[in-house]
Design an enzyme around this catalytic site. Structure first.
Site, PDB file in Angstrom:
ATOM      1  N   ARG A  69     126.911  52.668  16.545  1.00 51.77           N
ATOM      2  CA  ARG A  69     126.881  54.126  16.519  1.00 51.77           C
ATOM      3  C   ARG A  69     125.927  54.738  17.540  1.00 51.77           C
ATOM      4  O   ARG A  69     126.310  55.663  18.263  1.00 51.77           O
ATOM      5  CB  ARG A  69     126.474  54.626  15.120  1.00 51.77           C
ATOM      6  CG  ARG A  69     127.574  54.640  14.119  1.00 51.77           C
ATOM      7  CD  ARG A  69     127.028  54.303  12.757  1.00 51.77           C
ATOM      8  NE  ARG A  69     126.621  52.919  12.788  1.00 51.77           N
ATOM      9  CZ  ARG A  69     127.468  51.898  12.531  1.00 51.77           C
ATOM     10  NH1 ARG A  69     128.685  52.160  12.168  1.00 51.77           N
ATOM     11  NH2 ARG A  69     127.073  50.642  12.632  1.00 51.77           N
ATOM     12  N   THR A  70     124.692  54.288  17.554  1.00 49.65           N
ATOM     13  CA  THR A  70     123.707  54.964  18.404  1.00 49.65           C
ATOM     14  C   THR A  70     124.119  54.854  19.861  1.00 49.65           C
ATOM     15  O   THR A  70     124.158  55.848  20.595  1.00 49.65           O
ATOM     16  CB  THR A  70     122.308  54.352  18.177  1.00 49.65           C
ATOM     17  OG1 THR A  70     122.046  54.353  16.773  1.00 49.65           O
ATOM     18  CG2 THR A  70     121.237  55.141  18.888  1.00 49.65           C
ATOM     19  N   LYS A  98     114.611  36.499  31.564  1.00 57.63           N
ATOM     20  CA  LYS A  98     113.764  35.731  32.497  1.00 57.63           C
ATOM     21  C   LYS A  98     112.290  36.026  32.267  1.00 57.63           C
ATOM     22  O   LYS A  98     111.437  35.564  33.012  1.00 57.63           O
ATOM     23  CB  LYS A  98     114.116  36.092  33.944  1.00 57.63           C
ATOM     24  CG  LYS A  98     115.555  35.844  34.331  1.00 57.63           C
ATOM     25  CD  LYS A  98     115.758  36.295  35.787  1.00 57.63           C
ATOM     26  CE  LYS A  98     117.201  36.657  36.051  1.00 57.63           C
ATOM     27  NZ  LYS A  98     117.354  37.410  37.317  1.00 57.63           N
ATOM     28  N   ARG A 119     116.589  51.086  22.541  1.00 64.83           N
ATOM     29  CA  ARG A 119     116.456  50.449  21.219  1.00 64.83           C
ATOM     30  C   ARG A 119     115.756  49.119  21.424  1.00 64.83           C
ATOM     31  O   ARG A 119     116.141  48.335  22.296  1.00 64.83           O
ATOM     32  CB  ARG A 119     117.818  50.230  20.560  1.00 64.83           C
ATOM     33  CG  ARG A 119     117.682  49.388  19.289  1.00 64.83           C
ATOM     34  CD  ARG A 119     118.909  49.357  18.440  1.00 64.83           C
ATOM     35  NE  ARG A 119     119.136  50.642  17.791  1.00 64.83           N
ATOM     36  CZ  ARG A 119     120.082  50.848  16.874  1.00 64.83           C
ATOM     37  NH1 ARG A 119     120.882  49.855  16.508  1.00 64.83           N
ATOM     38  NH2 ARG A 119     120.244  52.036  16.327  1.00 64.83           N
ATOM     39  N   HIS A 147     113.624  56.285  13.976  1.00 62.02           N
ATOM     40  CA  HIS A 147     114.958  56.447  14.572  1.00 62.02           C
ATOM     41  C   HIS A 147     115.230  57.962  14.598  1.00 62.02           C
ATOM     42  O   HIS A 147     116.057  58.476  13.854  1.00 62.02           O
ATOM     43  CB  HIS A 147     115.987  55.703  13.723  1.00 62.02           C
ATOM     44  CG  HIS A 147     117.312  55.461  14.378  1.00 62.02           C
ATOM     45  ND1 HIS A 147     117.713  56.095  15.546  1.00 62.02           N
ATOM     46  CD2 HIS A 147     118.351  54.664  14.013  1.00 62.02           C
ATOM     47  CE1 HIS A 147     118.934  55.678  15.870  1.00 62.02           C
ATOM     48  NE2 HIS A 147     119.335  54.816  14.958  1.00 62.02           N
TER      49      HIS A 147
HETATM   50  N1   CP Z   1     122.952  54.244  12.460  1.00 64.50           N
HETATM   51  C1   CP Z   1     122.726  53.346  13.432  1.00 64.50           C
HETATM   52  O1   CP Z   1     121.647  53.310  14.033  1.00 64.50           O
HETATM   53  O2   CP Z   1     123.783  52.518  13.685  1.00 64.50           O
HETATM   54  P1   CP Z   1     123.826  51.425  14.842  1.00 64.50           P
HETATM   55  O3   CP Z   1     122.823  50.357  14.485  1.00 64.50           O
HETATM   56  O4   CP Z   1     125.232  50.920  14.831  1.00 64.50           O
HETATM   57  O5   CP Z   1     123.457  52.102  16.128  1.00 64.50           O
END
Ligand code: CP
Length: 325
Positions: A69-70, A98, A119, A147
């Protein structure tokens, strides 16, 4: 509706590292700005009329952990606004494998793009990246910490469904210890007049610093181990048990099936209960819940595009973008 000028002043050129970095007015301004990108109808999204306000701008997506999603909603948002996206398909085929450091990676990639979504499994990675980067860093999740862009779309979804962010009883259920979406959203909800309840096993209770913060503000309304003991709720925010964060796999085995909602367990809360989940789910929400009118998690994931379009336009755009005349 809040002033779009406030939204632009609050977000333009700015990194998004933590939900704590934004005031209530900033958040409301963003949610209001996002309404213009809300194009999901029953018969599918209609993107006609959106000005390509980010044409010529490039978004870097650096994901050192899995995501559906993100990553894809940020990419969709950027493409819908006329911009472009670059990133590696898998961190293990980047020079990270590396031994390149995150700081060096950021210093290189900032030369290739106008903003970076990051991320990373390490808590504080986004803050570190934002300190060294010359372009905005958007935290797409740093370990168990934060998040924040998920929080913005969670707030958007709650307000869309309930019509308000005040006067609600919000329950968080599942992995309260490692769930970064819980930490971000609970912190942001402190801006609003809400009742906060936490439902989970003792070994997955809130991190001490967040718990202390809630207690200091007299906002920890309930901590219980069973949903049946939570009392009234308007919103139930369910989270996956974060298997990947457990130091001891046996601890995960002990709790993996303990927190699951189905129609029977939700029935006492009545038909108006709104059920959110950042997804992915494993087994904590039975699929029979999906057809309930209050099951909002797929709408929530679609709102990721809506809210991230507004966010990207505010951070990177010149004038505010939106619908063309
Ligand atoms: N909600 C969320 O962060 O989903 P993903 O881990 O799929 O990005």
């Amino acid at each position: 509706m809040a002033d779009l000028a406030h939204a632009r002043a609050a977000f333009q050129g700015r990194s998004v590292v933590s939900a704590d970095d934004f005031s209530k007015d900033d958040i409301i301004a963003l949610l209001d700005a996002a309404r213009q990108y809300d194009r999901f109808q029953d018969d599918g999204p209609t993107w006609a009329g959106i000005e390509p306000s980010l044409q010529g701008r490039v978004l870097g997506v650096l994901f050192f952990e899995p995501s559906t999603r993100t990553r894809l909603s940020f990419e969709s948002a950027m493409l819908r606004l006329g911009g472009s996206v670059l990133g590696f398909a898998d961190a293990n085929i980047s020079s990270f494998s590396k031994g390149e450091t995150l700081v060096d990676t950021i210093r290189v990639v900032e030369g290739y793009c106008d903003a970076v979504v990051l991320r990373h499994p390490r808590e504080g990675a986004a803050r570190l990246a934002a300190e060294v980067a010359s372009v905005p860093i958007l935290n797409g999740g740093d370990g168990s910490n934060q998040h924040p862009t998920q929080t913005f779309l969670d707030l958007y979804t709650i307000r869309q469904a309930a019509g308000t962010l005040d006067g609600l009883k919000v329950g968080f259920m599942g992995d309260l210890r490692y769930g970064r979406t819980v930490h971000s959203l609970a912190t942001a909800l402190l801006h609003f007049d809400v009742n906060l309840k936490f439902i989970g096993p003792e070994n997955l209770s809130l991190p001490p610093d967040l718990r202390d913060h809630l207690v200091a503000q007299d906002r920890l309304d309930a901590e219980v181990e069973s949903l049946a003991d939570a009392g009234d709720l308007d919103v139930l925010y369910v989270t996956r048990i974060q298997q990947e964060r457990f130091p001891d796999p046996m601890d995960y085995q002990r709790v993996r099936n303990a927190y699951r909602v189905d129609r029977e367990s939700l029935a006492p809360f009545g038909p108006d209960l709104k059920v959110l989940h950042p997804l992915p789910r494993v087994n904590e929400v039975a699929t029979e819940v999906d057809d309930l009118p209050g099951a909002l998690y797929f709408q929530q994931s679609r709102n990721g595009v809506t809210v991230r379009m507004a966010l990207l336009d505010l951070i990177l755009g010149a004038q505010g973008g939106g619908e063309s005349a």
